[in-house]
Design a protein around this motif. Structure first.
Motif, short mmCIF file in Angstrom:
data_model
loop_
_atom_site.label_atom_id
_atom_site.label_comp_id
_atom_site.label_asym_id
_atom_site.label_seq_id
_atom_site.Cartn_x
_atom_site.Cartn_y
_atom_site.Cartn_z
N UNK A 13 0.87 -1.16 0.00
CA UNK A 13 0.00 0.00 0.00
C UNK A 13 0.92 1.22 0.00
N UNK A 14 0.58 2.21 -0.82
CA UNK A 14 1.39 3.42 -0.91
C UNK A 14 1.08 4.37 0.23
N UNK A 15 2.12 4.88 0.87
CA UNK A 15 1.99 5.91 1.89
C UNK A 15 2.46 7.22 1.28
N UNK A 16 1.53 8.12 1.06
CA UNK A 16 1.83 9.42 0.46
C UNK A 16 0.67 10.35 0.77
N UNK A 17 0.73 11.57 0.29
CA UNK A 17 -0.34 12.53 0.55
C UNK A 17 -1.64 11.98 -0.03
N UNK A 18 -2.62 11.76 0.81
CA UNK A 18 -3.87 11.15 0.39
C UNK A 18 -4.07 9.79 1.05
N UNK A 19 -2.99 9.18 1.51
CA UNK A 19 -3.07 7.94 2.29
C UNK A 19 -1.84 7.93 3.19
N UNK A 20 -1.97 8.55 4.33
CA UNK A 20 -0.82 8.77 5.20
C UNK A 20 -0.46 7.58 6.07
N UNK A 21 -1.44 6.80 6.46
CA UNK A 21 -1.20 5.76 7.47
C UNK A 21 -1.76 4.41 7.05
N UNK A 22 -0.99 3.36 7.32
CA UNK A 22 -1.45 1.98 7.09
C UNK A 22 -0.84 1.09 8.15
N UNK A 23 -1.65 0.14 8.62
CA UNK A 23 -1.15 -0.76 9.64
C UNK A 23 -2.14 -1.84 10.00
N UNK A 42 10.85 1.78 -0.79
CA UNK A 42 10.77 3.17 -1.24
C UNK A 42 10.64 3.24 -2.76
N UNK A 43 9.80 4.18 -3.21
CA UNK A 43 9.68 4.48 -4.64
C UNK A 43 10.14 5.94 -4.82
N UNK A 98 -4.66 0.48 16.94
CA UNK A 98 -4.14 0.49 15.57
C UNK A 98 -2.64 0.73 15.68
N UNK A 99 -1.85 -0.20 15.17
CA UNK A 99 -0.40 -0.08 15.14
C UNK A 99 -0.02 0.10 13.67
N UNK A 100 0.64 1.23 13.36
CA UNK A 100 0.76 1.55 11.94
C UNK A 100 1.98 2.40 11.61
N UNK A 101 2.28 2.43 10.31
CA UNK A 101 3.32 3.30 9.77
C UNK A 101 2.65 4.56 9.26
N UNK A 102 3.23 5.72 9.57
CA UNK A 102 2.69 7.02 9.18
C UNK A 102 3.75 7.78 8.41
N UNK A 103 3.36 8.33 7.25
CA UNK A 103 4.28 9.11 6.45
C UNK A 103 3.53 10.28 5.84
N UNK A 104 3.95 11.50 6.15
CA UNK A 104 3.29 12.70 5.65
C UNK A 104 4.25 13.48 4.75
N UNK A 114 6.25 2.36 0.48
CA UNK A 114 5.33 1.23 0.40
C UNK A 114 5.34 0.49 1.74
N UNK A 115 4.16 0.27 2.29
CA UNK A 115 3.99 -0.58 3.46
C UNK A 115 3.48 -1.92 2.97
#
Length: 192
Positions: A13-23, A42-43, A98-104, A114-115
């Motif tokens: 799942x892509x972490x970028x502006x529009x989808x900041x967090x996944x976990x 990383x992309x 919720x345990x997750x990776x966050x990238x803003x 990518x998570x």
């Protein structure tokens, strides 16, 4: 120390502006969490930091947030690497979280993190992949049904029971042990 984990992954799942967090949405029962980790790649050339976070499901309050790694330091795709962070202060958790990776990052979708998660087959029936599409983590949704975000968390058992009469319990922190000492004189032996 023990670990709880879901280490299988076959999708990202892509972490970028529009989808900041996944976990992962899961219940942690009476454990002192000391480390959190996720599989990332990383992309392009994203900038900023990737955070490891834990939030309560009940009221969405933030329990833990710590920098996991600088986005530019994440290995480039197709290599997927496990990244882990040790919490400065271990935290006792006894609820659904919720345990997750966050990238803003910036809004450039060509540079993102990518998570990784397991899409094919539900790895843990009582857990669920989750994500949010708001920078303040206020609008959580379920990810692909039956999927699980890849993670490991390290923990100690639950809180220590109170000491019984006559037992000595020392604080884990050496500074606290030293500053909390009480000097007592033993007259019979002539020592402190």
């Amino acid at each position: 120390m023990a670990t709880e984990e879901q280490t299988s992954y076959d999708s990202w799942v892509a972490l970028y502006s529009g989808r900041w967090s996944s976990g992962q949405r899961l219940t942690i029962s009476n454990r002192i969490v000391t480390k959190i980790g996720f599989w990332l790649s990383r992309i392009g050339s994203p900038t900023g930091d990737v955070y490891a976070r834990i939030r309560k499901v009940s009221n969405n309050s933030l329990i833990v947030s710590k920098i996991l790694i600088a986005a530019a330091s994440v290995t480039a795709n197709p290599t997927v690497t496990y990244y882990e962070v040790t919490l400065n202060i271990p935290v006792l958790i006894n609820e659904e979280v919720r345990m997750y990776a966050y990238f803003a990052p910036s809004t450039n979708a060509g540079n993102y993190i990518r998570g990784w998660y397991q899409l094919a087959g539900n790895v843990k029936a009582d857990e669920q992949f989750t994500l949010t599409q708001t920078a303040d983590d206020s609008n959580w949704v379920s990810g692909d049904v039956g999927s699980d975000f890849a993670y490991i968390y390290t923990y100690q058992g639950g809180p220590t029971p109170p000491p019984t009469s006559g037992s000595l319990v020392l604080p884990a922190d050496p500074i606290t042990r030293v500053t909390n000492l009480t000097h007592r004189y033993n007259r019979k032996q002539g020592i402190y």
